[in-house]
Write an enzyme that holds these catalytic residues in place. Structure first.
Site, PDB file in Angstrom:
ATOM      1  N   GLY A 144      52.084 -47.073  14.202  1.00 44.13           N
ATOM      2  CA  GLY A 144      51.596 -45.912  14.953  1.00 44.13           C
ATOM      3  C   GLY A 144      52.718 -44.905  15.137  1.00 44.13           C
ATOM      4  O   GLY A 144      52.564 -43.703  14.878  1.00 44.13           O
ATOM      5  N   LEU A 164      46.894 -50.973  14.344  1.00 39.45           N
ATOM      6  CA  LEU A 164      46.422 -50.393  15.603  1.00 39.45           C
ATOM      7  C   LEU A 164      47.530 -49.669  16.357  1.00 39.45           C
ATOM      8  O   LEU A 164      48.657 -50.154  16.422  1.00 39.45           O
ATOM      9  CB  LEU A 164      45.838 -51.485  16.503  1.00 39.45           C
ATOM     10  CG  LEU A 164      44.598 -52.212  15.964  1.00 39.45           C
ATOM     11  CD1 LEU A 164      44.227 -53.378  16.877  1.00 39.45           C
ATOM     12  CD2 LEU A 164      43.427 -51.246  15.828  1.00 39.45           C
ATOM     13  N   HIS A 177      45.914 -52.797  23.857  1.00 40.88           N
ATOM     14  CA  HIS A 177      47.314 -52.353  23.923  1.00 40.88           C
ATOM     15  C   HIS A 177      47.776 -52.240  25.377  1.00 40.88           C
ATOM     16  O   HIS A 177      47.204 -51.500  26.169  1.00 40.88           O
ATOM     17  CB  HIS A 177      47.477 -50.995  23.224  1.00 40.88           C
ATOM     18  CG  HIS A 177      48.899 -50.543  23.169  1.00 40.88           C
ATOM     19  ND1 HIS A 177      49.705 -50.768  22.067  1.00 40.88           N
ATOM     20  CD2 HIS A 177      49.671 -49.910  24.071  1.00 40.88           C
ATOM     21  CE1 HIS A 177      50.917 -50.285  22.299  1.00 40.88           C
ATOM     22  NE2 HIS A 177      50.923 -49.753  23.513  1.00 40.88           N
ATOM     23  N   SER A 191      79.096 -21.932  12.339  1.00 43.54           N
ATOM     24  CA  SER A 191      78.831 -21.066  13.497  1.00 43.54           C
ATOM     25  C   SER A 191      79.284 -21.727  14.793  1.00 43.54           C
ATOM     26  O   SER A 191      79.784 -21.068  15.692  1.00 43.54           O
ATOM     27  CB  SER A 191      77.331 -20.766  13.618  1.00 43.54           C
ATOM     28  OG  SER A 191      76.870 -20.082  12.493  1.00 43.54           O
ATOM     29  N   GLU A 243      67.096 -31.828  13.955  1.00 39.67           N
ATOM     30  CA  GLU A 243      67.843 -31.989  15.207  1.00 39.67           C
ATOM     31  C   GLU A 243      67.518 -33.284  15.950  1.00 39.67           C
ATOM     32  O   GLU A 243      68.372 -33.822  16.649  1.00 39.67           O
ATOM     33  CB  GLU A 243      67.624 -30.783  16.124  1.00 39.67           C
ATOM     34  CG  GLU A 243      68.336 -29.506  15.665  1.00 39.67           C
ATOM     35  CD  GLU A 243      67.638 -28.781  14.528  1.00 39.67           C
ATOM     36  OE1 GLU A 243      66.459 -29.104  14.249  1.00 39.67           O
ATOM     37  OE2 GLU A 243      68.248 -27.885  13.914  1.00 39.67           O
ATOM     38  N   HIS A 296      76.015 -20.305  20.839  1.00 41.60           N
ATOM     39  CA  HIS A 296      75.070 -19.188  20.750  1.00 41.60           C
ATOM     40  C   HIS A 296      74.108 -19.155  21.935  1.00 41.60           C
ATOM     41  O   HIS A 296      72.896 -18.994  21.775  1.00 41.60           O
ATOM     42  CB  HIS A 296      74.300 -19.239  19.426  1.00 41.60           C
ATOM     43  CG  HIS A 296      75.193 -18.946  18.253  1.00 41.60           C
ATOM     44  ND1 HIS A 296      76.286 -19.725  17.955  1.00 41.60           N
ATOM     45  CD2 HIS A 296      75.195 -17.943  17.349  1.00 41.60           C
ATOM     46  CE1 HIS A 296      76.914 -19.221  16.907  1.00 41.60           C
ATOM     47  NE2 HIS A 296      76.282 -18.140  16.524  1.00 41.60           N
ATOM     48  N   ASP A 324      71.001 -11.558  16.277  1.00 41.20           N
ATOM     49  CA  ASP A 324      70.225 -12.686  15.720  1.00 41.20           C
ATOM     50  C   ASP A 324      68.843 -12.820  16.359  1.00 41.20           C
ATOM     51  O   ASP A 324      67.938 -13.420  15.778  1.00 41.20           O
ATOM     52  CB  ASP A 324      70.987 -14.005  15.901  1.00 41.20           C
ATOM     53  CG  ASP A 324      72.056 -14.192  14.832  1.00 41.20           C
ATOM     54  OD1 ASP A 324      72.193 -13.293  13.980  1.00 41.20           O
ATOM     55  OD2 ASP A 324      72.756 -15.215  14.859  1.00 41.20           O
TER      56      ASP A 324
END
Ligand SMILES: Cc1ncc(C[n+]2csc(CCOP(=O)(O)OP(=O)(O)O)c2C)c(N)n1
Length: 492
Positions: free
Chosen positions: A22, A53, A127, A216, A237, A287, A295
């Site tokens: 899952g 399941l 579950h 950067s 990320e 930044h 930007d």
């Protein structure tokens, strides 16, 4: 963990990871698989528990093992299918996985949820539920199972082999102190890179990770010391944060993970799970705020202070010049728990002597007089705007004290209250962040129980635009002139 085992510890220990079928709908699973195959982590064995399941209904692929096989193969894994209830078959699968070179292995284990539990096996709606009426028959089954002799198995488990190098990551210092001239103009993001390289020079276990923004954030400076101390995680990320946590666990490395402050929002679940796992990862968000300028708003971190302030036990650094930023990086390397360092894009002037000593939770007063009528609290670029505002105000005969909190969490509440009382019981906070959960709200909480202290908050209240940084600071009301106006209103 597997990356550290292969490339840093250079040991033969293996890493096993259990994934629910899952759960494998999560993109972060596939980010991690891509990372593992790209770096040829043949010491990694991922087990997919394909029990058909999920929590509230069957998974999308149910027992379609062939499709899992195609997918993990496409992601560069060696795939082995197995009956997940057949122990000899699993032992063989684990052995085969250990022989595979150059790629990680995925064992696709077909299983049945609640296998052999009377009335439960392979059924929906069980579950996370107590067994209720099914308890006694299930207990009976477990008792029989416990008594059963497993003659079919010859399980002799040998001691783990291989050695792991001893690592000392305590008390890591900058290899040389900050070296700035009073009239230098240096971005805190660059000072981060400088400090990172200095730490890596002192201790080979200091590593940096980034998601394709290293030129950067200046994480790439560590490569000047050793390219091996840098792990490129590409634009993924969630996995970037996951890899950093894996690398830092068991105190094998001191990990600094950087990207634009805005992009850590993508990995907030990984960050909060990191706190639960008591990780010591250091996060560096560059930044921040509208001061990045052209930007535009998609790249502006305007909620990062709020995000990291909510993490239990986290330390949030907001250095305002290169000297304090280098020291923040050094302090973070030696501070337990999650640390976050907010760095800025624009060059800013030097505020402190190279010899200045910084402590977590200790603010600095950068400008004061005996006649101060207001306390201005800023951070990063807005601290410099506050200094400029105090000069403009002084020309009009109004003296303002300026305070740099250095860490937003813990915040130097006692220092702020003392200075506010000495400066007319009035505070103006100014931040390159949304008003919610940032510097202003941290200061408000710190003075909440104080009678007679008034706080006025300046922050970015709207969706920002692309433009020259100075124009944006003015447009969104966090520039020196906006501070002057706020002080005058407060003193009226
Ligand atoms: C990120 C996240 N989303 C949702 C949940 C709620 N949840 C807990 S278990 C579960 C089902 C998981 O299914 P699977 O990965 O197949 O595990 P298993 O069937 O082995 O329990 C869900 C939806 C969660 N814990 N975490």
């Amino acid at each position: 963990m597997a990356y550290v085992g292969k490339y840093y510890d250079k040991s033969d220990y293996r890493v096993y990871c259990l994934v629910g079928d899952g759960e494998s709908a999560e993109g972060s699973i596939w980010e991690a698989l891509h990372f593992a195959s790209f770096y040829r982590l043949d010491n990694l064995c991922v087990v997919f528990d394909i029990n058909r399941l999920g929590q509230s209904q069957p998974t999308a692929l149910q027992h379609d093992i062939a499709t899992y096989e195609k997918r993990v193969d496409a992601f560069g894994f060696h795939a082995i299918t197995a009956d997940g209830h057949d122990i000899p078959e699993l032992i063989k699968a684990f052995h085969d996985a250990s022989q595979v070179k150059g790629k990680p292995t995925a064992i696709l284990a077909k299983t049945y949820k609640g296998k052999n539990f009377p009335g439960v096996e392979d059924k929906e709606n069980w579950h996370g539920k107590p067994l209720g009426a099914n308890s006694s028959s299930t207990l009976e089954y477990l008792r029989t199972l416990a008594k059963k002799e497993r003659k079919d198995l010859n399980l002799s488990i040998s001691e783990p082999a291989g050695s792991v190098p001893t690592v000392n990551i305590a008390n890591i210092k900058l290899s040389s102190p900050p070296e700035y001239k009073p009239d230098d103009s240096v971005a805190t993001r660059l000072a981060y890179g400088t400090a990172l390289a200095k730490l890596a020079r002192s201790n080979a276990r200091v590593i940096a990770l980034d998601g394709d923004t290293k030129n950067s954030t200046f994480a790439d400076k560590i490569k000047q010391v050793s390219a091996d101390n840098y792990i490129e995680c590409f634009i993924a990320e969630q996995n970037l944060v996951g890899v950093a946590m894996g690398a830092a666990c068991r105190d094998r490395t001191v990990a600094f993970v950087s990207t634009f402050a805005a992009f850590f929002t993508r990995a907030f679940d990984q960050i909060r799970m990191g706190a639960i796992s008591q990780t010591n990862v250091n996060f560096v968000g560059s930044h921040c705020g509208i001061s990045i300028g052209e930007d535009g708003p998609s790249q502006m971190g305007l909620e990062d202070i709020a995000l990291f302030r909510t993490v239990p036990g986290a330390t949030v650094f907001y250095p305002s010049d290169a000297v304090s930023c280098e020291r923040a990086v050094e302090l973070a390397a030696n501070t337990k728990g999650i640390c976050y360092i907010r760095t800025s894009r624009p060059n800013t002037s030097i505020l402190y002597k190279n010899s200045e000593v910084f402590e977590v939770g200790k603010a600095k007063v950068v400008k004061h007089s005996a006649d101060d009528k207001v306390l201005i609290v800023g951070g990063g670029v807005t601290l410099h705007e506050a200094v400029s505002a105090s000069k403009l105000l002084a020309a009009k005969g109004v003296h303002a004290r300026v305070l740099d909190p250095f860490t937003i969490k813990p915040l130097d509440a006692a220092g702020i209250i003392r200075n506010a009382k000495e400066a007319g019981h009035k505070i103006v906070t100014v931040e390159d962040h949304y008003p919610e959960g940032g510097l202003g709200e941290a200061v408000l909480s710190a003075v909440a129980s104080e009678k007679n202290i008034v706080v006025k908050k300046l922050a970015v209240k709207e969706i920002a635009r692309s433009g020259p940084p100075a124009a944006l600071l003015d447009m969104f009301g966090i520039s020196a002139s906006a501070i002057v106006k706020a002080v005058e209103e407060l003193l009226r």
